[in-house]
Write a protein that holds these residues in place. Structure first.
Motif, PDB file in Angstrom:
ATOM      1  N   ALA A 423      50.362  38.600  13.923  1.00  0.00           N
ATOM      2  CA  ALA A 423      49.910  39.763  15.057  1.00  0.00           C
ATOM      3  C   ALA A 423      49.505  40.901  14.277  1.00  0.00           C
ATOM      4  O   ALA A 423      48.798  41.710  14.747  1.00  0.00           O
ATOM      5  N   ASP A 424      50.122  41.269  13.145  1.00  0.00           N
ATOM      6  CA  ASP A 424      50.046  42.476  12.345  1.00  0.00           C
ATOM      7  C   ASP A 424      48.453  42.455  11.648  1.00  0.00           C
ATOM      8  O   ASP A 424      48.100  43.357  11.486  1.00  0.00           O
ATOM      9  N   HIS A 425      47.803  41.381  11.731  1.00  0.00           N
ATOM     10  CA  HIS A 425      46.255  41.178  11.190  1.00  0.00           C
ATOM     11  C   HIS A 425      45.353  41.254  12.260  1.00  0.00           C
ATOM     12  O   HIS A 425      44.163  41.333  12.015  1.00  0.00           O
ATOM     13  N   ILE A 426      45.741  41.549  13.441  1.00  0.00           N
ATOM     14  CA  ILE A 426      44.666  41.581  14.585  1.00  0.00           C
ATOM     15  C   ILE A 426      44.044  43.044  14.349  1.00  0.00           C
ATOM     16  O   ILE A 426      44.503  43.990  14.119  1.00  0.00           O
ATOM     17  N   SER A 427      42.483  42.830  14.640  1.00  0.00           N
ATOM     18  CA  SER A 427      41.778  44.007  14.409  1.00  0.00           C
ATOM     19  C   SER A 427      42.050  45.030  15.484  1.00  0.00           C
ATOM     20  O   SER A 427      42.279  44.884  16.603  1.00  0.00           O
ATOM     21  N   PRO A 428      42.374  46.346  14.903  1.00  0.00           N
ATOM     22  CA  PRO A 428      42.334  47.398  15.974  1.00  0.00           C
ATOM     23  C   PRO A 428      41.270  47.920  16.680  1.00  0.00           C
ATOM     24  O   PRO A 428      41.433  48.693  17.773  1.00  0.00           O
ATOM     25  N   VAL A 429      39.949  47.419  16.423  1.00  0.00           N
ATOM     26  CA  VAL A 429      38.804  47.647  17.005  1.00  0.00           C
ATOM     27  C   VAL A 429      38.795  46.862  18.382  1.00  0.00           C
ATOM     28  O   VAL A 429      39.158  45.784  18.366  1.00  0.00           O
ATOM     29  N   PRO A 430      38.754  47.693  19.621  1.00  0.00           N
ATOM     30  CA  PRO A 430      39.025  47.177  20.605  1.00  0.00           C
ATOM     31  C   PRO A 430      38.027  45.878  20.970  1.00  0.00           C
ATOM     32  O   PRO A 430      38.455  44.868  21.387  1.00  0.00           O
ATOM     33  N   ALA A 431      36.576  46.098  20.754  1.00  0.00           N
ATOM     34  CA  ALA A 431      36.142  44.777  20.762  1.00  0.00           C
ATOM     35  C   ALA A 431      36.393  43.579  20.142  1.00  0.00           C
ATOM     36  O   ALA A 431      35.998  42.510  20.512  1.00  0.00           O
ATOM     37  N   LEU A 432      36.827  43.710  18.856  1.00  0.00           N
ATOM     38  CA  LEU A 432      37.295  42.686  18.130  1.00  0.00           C
ATOM     39  C   LEU A 432      38.784  41.939  18.561  1.00  0.00           C
ATOM     40  O   LEU A 432      38.758  40.870  18.081  1.00  0.00           O
ATOM     41  N   GLY A 433      39.857  43.078  18.683  1.00  0.00           N
ATOM     42  CA  GLY A 433      40.904  42.478  18.672  1.00  0.00           C
ATOM     43  C   GLY A 433      41.954  42.656  20.024  1.00  0.00           C
ATOM     44  O   GLY A 433      42.941  42.234  20.209  1.00  0.00           O
ATOM     45  N   ALA A 434      41.352  43.750  20.952  1.00  0.00           N
ATOM     46  CA  ALA A 434      41.991  43.722  22.245  1.00  0.00           C
ATOM     47  C   ALA A 434      42.293  42.669  23.123  1.00  0.00           C
ATOM     48  O   ALA A 434      41.049  41.858  23.301  1.00  0.00           O
ATOM     49  N   GLY A 435      43.351  42.164  23.486  1.00  0.00           N
ATOM     50  CA  GLY A 435      43.582  41.155  24.274  1.00  0.00           C
ATOM     51  C   GLY A 435      43.946  39.806  23.445  1.00  0.00           C
ATOM     52  O   GLY A 435      44.322  38.850  24.334  1.00  0.00           O
ATOM     53  N   ILE A 436      43.609  39.832  22.114  1.00  0.00           N
ATOM     54  CA  ILE A 436      44.304  38.720  21.445  1.00  0.00           C
ATOM     55  C   ILE A 436      45.629  38.799  21.061  1.00  0.00           C
ATOM     56  O   ILE A 436      46.112  39.702  20.776  1.00  0.00           O
ATOM     57  N   GLY A 437      46.273  37.549  21.215  1.00  0.00           N
ATOM     58  CA  GLY A 437      47.702  37.542  20.941  1.00  0.00           C
ATOM     59  C   GLY A 437      48.124  36.343  20.730  1.00  0.00           C
ATOM     60  O   GLY A 437      47.483  35.241  20.571  1.00  0.00           O
TER      61      GLY A 437
END
Length: 503
Positions: A423-437
């Motif tokens: 989870a600490d590697h999820i992208s901070p760019v909203p289009a790439l990482g928002a909603g991923i978990g």
């Protein structure tokens, strides 16, 4: 000079020249050539049988034309190959899914096994420390099976005797890079066997639109998005409690609103009540007319939680001795308490009395509520124990983008990150990482990577118009049409957090 030897062997040695090194050679047993040939032939036959058994399609494909070529000539073999290719193309064009399931992925798995995994198996195992090279002999874990689908390879491995799962979990980076994948996840198949998952692509790289409101009335599981393999993901909310942790802009609102969206038909039917606590006045207030109960002020939130505890205890008194689990009815609907930022009510609450009331109510609901149909879905940014000291009371947990690797195990439990929950590697760019978990359920220790669909402002307005009373809906629609903005709370305009991303 004598070389140091184990045991009592040194005393039995005699050397007249002190500078002569003592050399030991193992005893050589000369095996007759006939026995050696029989052993090698038996191994060859067993290997051929194993290949045919595990890869019947890959072996039959070239074997049948080869036999026909030998017996009847190359022309008939070419005709047969053309007919097989034409039949395969027709099958693939008419029903691609069944073709891939029966033939396509098996052939692809056979090629990946030979070209990728078998070819690099020995050096990756030795260099990563999972294999041993002792006295000229390699001791390697056994590659049992390779399975492929549309997004990943799954490798079944038999561990060496004495190895532990942690030995493999600590070397996921070496395994991933050794076999040319982005990540590697380790799960237990059974005693002594592991399944290594190597993703080839990411179906969750693109934001997902809002899931259509279901036609069937149900209290769950609720479809909120998609799994990493592209299949729909359904989140259980009835009979459990869910904790959602993620940094600012990680997409916590996507999970909240997708859950609300999936429960709307059941809410209209009277089987579900949604109670919302929105201390930040930024997320749930955007559709406050959808909720049976709504509170934003700290004291109001404490009163709402106390009321939920009262409902829970009243039901427990009536259900005692009659039923052990809750079934949603109009008389006793499923009550889902939604808390947008629970830390605002607990760790960051300045009023000590309110803080104790809220913490005690949440602890009571999460320990006793699910059996009588009162669930809690709470979201927070900081998962540390001093911020949320009752996080272990939530059976199901979701970790969105987190700032530190240690926080992953804080949310999902010890060893979750070693099993692939990065989870600490999820992208901070909203289009790439928002909603991923990563979701870790009470019934399974293995985290599942998912992405919640983004419920936009227009989707929420449409939900309010369709599912609130006609008078309120017309007022909300007229207000949105005239002002072109969201509904207001206390005459102040509301702006949703992360409106350009997945919540």
């Amino acid at each position: 000079m004598f070389r140091k030897l184990p045991g009592d062997e040194a005393r039995n040695l005699v050397s007249t020249t002190p500078d002569t090194a003592v050399v030991f050679r193992p005893a050589v047993v000369r095996t007759p050539a006939f026995i050696t040939i029989v052993i090698w032939l038996s191994r060859l036959v067993a290997g051929l049988i194993r290949i045919v058994w595990r890869h019947p399609i890959a072996v039959t494909g070239p074997a049948v034309p080869g036999v026909i070529w030998t017996l009847y000539g190359w022309r008939l073999a070419l005709v047969l190959i053309g007919l097989i290719a034409l039949a395969g193309l027709s099958w693939a064009s008419l029903h691609r899914a069944s073709f891939l399931r029966v033939i396509g992925w098996r052939l692809f798995a056979f090629w990946r096994r030979i070209w990728i995994y078998r070819r690099h198996w020995q050096p990756v195992m030795i260099v990563s420390g999972l294999g041993r090279h002792l006295r000229g002999r390699d001791y390697l874990p056994r590659l049992v099976r390779v399975e492929c689908d549309g997004w990943a390879d799954r490798i079944t491995v038999k561990m060496l005797n004495g190895q532990a799962v942690k030995d493999w979990a600590d070397r996921t980076d070496q395994l991933a890079h050794g076999f040319g994948s982005r990540t590697c996840r380790v799960s237990i198949a059974r005693a002594g066997r592991l399944v290594l998952t190597f993703p080839r692509r990411d179906p969750l790289a693109v934001p997902l639109p809002a899931v259509p409101i279901p036609d069937v009335v149900s209290v769950g599981p609720v479809e909120i998005g998609a799994r990493e393999d592209g299949t729909p993901y359904r989140l259980k909310v009835h009979g459990t409690h869910v904790l959602i942790a993620g940094a600012t802009g990680a997409g916590k609102g996507s999970f909240l609103w997708s859950t609300i969206r999936g429960l709307l038909p059941a809410m209209r039917a009277g089987l579900v009540e949604l109670w919302a606590l929105d201390p930040k006045l930024m997320e749930l207030s955007f559709g406050r007319d959808l909720f049976t109960r709504y509170a934003a002020d700290s004291e109001q939130c404490a009163d709402l939680l106390d009321e939920a505890v009262t409902v829970m205890q009243e039901r427990a008194g009536r259900f005692a001795g009659l039923q052990r689990s809750h079934k949603a009815t109009v008389e006793d609907p499923f009550v889902l308490v939604l808390v947008d930022e629970v830390a605002f009510l607990t760790a960051y609450q300045s009023d000590r009395v309110l803080k104790q009331r809220i913490t005690a109510a949440l602890a009571t609901l999460t320990t006793q509520g699910r059996a009588v149909g009162v669930g809690v879905m709470a979201a927070l940014q900081d998962p540390r124990k001093e911020v949320m000291n009752i996080r272990n009371l939530f059976p199901d947990k979701i970790a969105l983008r987190l700032d530190e690797s240690e926080q992953v195990d804080m949310v999902l439990g010890d060893g979750a990150r070693d099993r692939g929950a990065l989870a600490d590697h999820i992208s901070p760019v909203p289009a790439l990482g928002a909603g991923i978990g990563y979701v870790r359920l009470e019934t399974s220790p293995d985290p599942v990577r998912v992405r919640a669909a983004y419920v936009s402002d227009d989707d929420i307005r449409a939900m309010v118009v369709e599912y609130v009373t006609p008078v309120d809906a017309s007022q909300v629609a007229d207000s949105a049409a005239v002002t072109g903005s969201a509904p207001t709370v206390d005459s102040a305009p509301v702006e949703r957090e992360g409106v350009r991303a997945n919540g």
